[in-house]
Design a protein around this motif. Structure first.
Motif, PDB file in Angstrom:
ATOM      1  N   SER A  20       0.838  -1.200   0.000  1.00 31.29           N
ATOM      2  CA  SER A  20       0.000   0.000   0.000  1.00 31.29           C
ATOM      3  C   SER A  20       0.873   1.251   0.000  1.00 31.29           C
ATOM      4  O   SER A  20       2.053   1.207   0.365  1.00 31.29           O
ATOM      5  N   VAL A  21       0.299   2.359  -0.401  1.00 27.84           N
ATOM      6  CA  VAL A  21       1.018   3.632  -0.386  1.00 27.84           C
ATOM      7  C   VAL A  21       1.419   3.970   1.050  1.00 27.84           C
ATOM      8  O   VAL A  21       2.547   4.410   1.302  1.00 27.84           O
ATOM      9  N   GLN A  22       0.532   3.744   1.996  1.00 23.22           N
ATOM     10  CA  GLN A  22       0.836   4.034   3.397  1.00 23.22           C
ATOM     11  C   GLN A  22       2.018   3.201   3.882  1.00 23.22           C
ATOM     12  O   GLN A  22       2.895   3.713   4.575  1.00 23.22           O
ATOM     13  N   ASP A  23       2.063   1.939   3.508  1.00 24.57           N
ATOM     14  CA  ASP A  23       3.196   1.081   3.892  1.00 24.57           C
ATOM     15  C   ASP A  23       4.490   1.563   3.256  1.00 24.57           C
ATOM     16  O   ASP A  23       5.550   1.554   3.891  1.00 24.57           O
ATOM     17  N   SER A  24       4.413   1.993   2.009  1.00 25.72           N
ATOM     18  CA  SER A  24       5.592   2.515   1.325  1.00 25.72           C
ATOM     19  C   SER A  24       6.107   3.775   2.015  1.00 25.72           C
ATOM     20  O   SER A  24       7.317   3.930   2.224  1.00 25.72           O
ATOM     21  N   ILE A  25       5.197   4.662   2.391  1.00 27.97           N
ATOM     22  CA  ILE A  25       5.579   5.878   3.112  1.00 27.97           C
ATOM     23  C   ILE A  25       6.256   5.511   4.428  1.00 27.97           C
ATOM     24  O   ILE A  25       7.318   6.035   4.763  1.00 27.97           O
ATOM     25  N   ARG A  26       5.657   4.590   5.172  1.00 30.32           N
ATOM     26  CA  ARG A  26       6.217   4.162   6.458  1.00 30.32           C
ATOM     27  C   ARG A  26       7.616   3.579   6.279  1.00 30.32           C
ATOM     28  O   ARG A  26       8.555   3.935   6.986  1.00 30.32           O
ATOM     29  N   ASP A  27       7.783   2.698   5.305  1.00 28.08           N
ATOM     30  CA  ASP A  27       9.085   2.064   5.085  1.00 28.08           C
ATOM     31  C   ASP A  27      10.145   3.087   4.714  1.00 28.08           C
ATOM     32  O   ASP A  27      11.255   3.074   5.263  1.00 28.08           O
ATOM     33  N   LYS A  28       9.816   3.977   3.798  1.00 27.10           N
ATOM     34  CA  LYS A  28      10.808   4.955   3.345  1.00 27.10           C
ATOM     35  C   LYS A  28      11.189   5.939   4.448  1.00 27.10           C
ATOM     36  O   LYS A  28      12.373   6.262   4.610  1.00 27.10           O
ATOM     37  N   THR A  50      11.000   5.445   7.676  1.00 26.40           N
ATOM     38  CA  THR A  50      11.728   4.702   8.708  1.00 26.40           C
ATOM     39  C   THR A  50      13.176   4.489   8.296  1.00 26.40           C
ATOM     40  O   THR A  50      14.097   4.693   9.095  1.00 26.40           O
ATOM     41  N   GLN A  51      13.396   4.107   7.045  1.00 34.89           N
ATOM     42  CA  GLN A  51      14.758   3.891   6.557  1.00 34.89           C
ATOM     43  C   GLN A  51      15.566   5.183   6.511  1.00 34.89           C
ATOM     44  O   GLN A  51      16.742   5.206   6.857  1.00 34.89           O
ATOM     45  N   ALA A  52      14.927   6.257   6.094  1.00 39.58           N
ATOM     46  CA  ALA A  52      15.647   7.521   5.899  1.00 39.58           C
ATOM     47  C   ALA A  52      15.922   8.271   7.195  1.00 39.58           C
ATOM     48  O   ALA A  52      16.956   8.924   7.323  1.00 39.58           O
ATOM     49  N   GLU A 106       3.053  12.598  11.086  1.00 36.69           N
ATOM     50  CA  GLU A 106       3.795  13.214  12.185  1.00 36.69           C
ATOM     51  C   GLU A 106       5.009  12.336  12.437  1.00 36.69           C
ATOM     52  O   GLU A 106       4.875  11.139  12.676  1.00 36.69           O
ATOM     53  N   ILE A 107       6.185  12.952  12.355  1.00 35.32           N
ATOM     54  CA  ILE A 107       7.430  12.208  12.504  1.00 35.32           C
ATOM     55  C   ILE A 107       8.362  12.954  13.440  1.00 35.32           C
ATOM     56  O   ILE A 107       8.503  14.173  13.362  1.00 35.32           O
ATOM     57  N   VAL A 108       8.991  12.193  14.337  1.00 38.28           N
ATOM     58  CA  VAL A 108       9.984  12.735  15.269  1.00 38.28           C
ATOM     59  C   VAL A 108      11.298  12.033  14.959  1.00 38.28           C
ATOM     60  O   VAL A 108      11.378  10.798  15.009  1.00 38.28           O
ATOM     61  N   SER A 109      12.327  12.813  14.628  1.00 42.57           N
ATOM     62  CA  SER A 109      13.614  12.239  14.264  1.00 42.57           C
ATOM     63  C   SER A 109      14.749  13.183  14.628  1.00 42.57           C
ATOM     64  O   SER A 109      14.637  14.401  14.457  1.00 42.57           O
ATOM     65  N   ALA A 110      15.857  12.597  15.072  1.00 43.81           N
ATOM     66  CA  ALA A 110      17.050  13.385  15.370  1.00 43.81           C
ATOM     67  C   ALA A 110      17.601  14.046  14.102  1.00 43.81           C
ATOM     68  O   ALA A 110      18.304  15.066  14.184  1.00 43.81           O
ATOM     69  N   ALA A 111      17.272  13.512  12.944  1.00 43.07           N
ATOM     70  CA  ALA A 111      17.736  14.090  11.678  1.00 43.07           C
ATOM     71  C   ALA A 111      17.215  15.514  11.464  1.00 43.07           C
ATOM     72  O   ALA A 111      17.779  16.267  10.676  1.00 43.07           O
ATOM     73  N   LEU A 158      10.059  10.996  -0.327  1.00 45.77           N
ATOM     74  CA  LEU A 158       8.780  10.512  -0.861  1.00 45.77           C
ATOM     75  C   LEU A 158       8.488  11.033  -2.266  1.00 45.77           C
ATOM     76  O   LEU A 158       7.341  11.049  -2.704  1.00 45.77           O
ATOM     77  N   ALA A 159       9.516  11.417  -3.007  1.00 43.29           N
ATOM     78  CA  ALA A 159       9.331  12.017  -4.331  1.00 43.29           C
ATOM     79  C   ALA A 159       8.528  11.120  -5.272  1.00 43.29           C
ATOM     80  O   ALA A 159       7.656  11.608  -6.000  1.00 43.29           O
TER      81      ALA A 159
END
Length: 90
Positions: free
Chosen positions: A2-10, A12-14, A46-51, A68-69
């Motif tokens: 799913s698009v939502q799963d793809s967003i989550r995976d990308k 999380t990896q980045a 909503e994302i929280v990251s040290a990056a 997410l381009a």
């Protein structure tokens, strides 16, 4: 996938987020421009990251848009972002 799963995976990896919430808000935009009957066109993230530490809101959003381009060019019509560094007030 799913698009939502793809967003989550990308994301999380980045960004190795300490918190990540993704909501499909497509149902709220039925009949609007960019909406598709099958959904998965409008998301709230909503994302929280040290990056994101030391970066402006615009820089943070550009970072996410870059990751997410492919989704933004094809399936995702709208993406509402809340980008935070750890310890920042929500």
């Amino acid at each position: 996938m799913s698009v939502q799963d793809s967003i989550r995976d990308k994301l999380t990896q980045a960004f190795a987020p300490t918190a990540l919430e993704i909501a499909d808000d497509s149902h709220r935009h039925a009949g609007h421009g960019g909406a598709r009957p099958e959904g998965e066109t409008h998301f709230r993230v909503e994302i929280v990251s040290a990056a994101f530490a030391g970066r402006s809101r615009v820089e943070r959003q550009r970072m996410v848009y870059g990751v997410l381009a492919a989704e933004l060019a094809d399936r995702v019509h709208a993406l509402q972002l809340r980008t935070l560094a750890p310890g920042e007030p929500a």
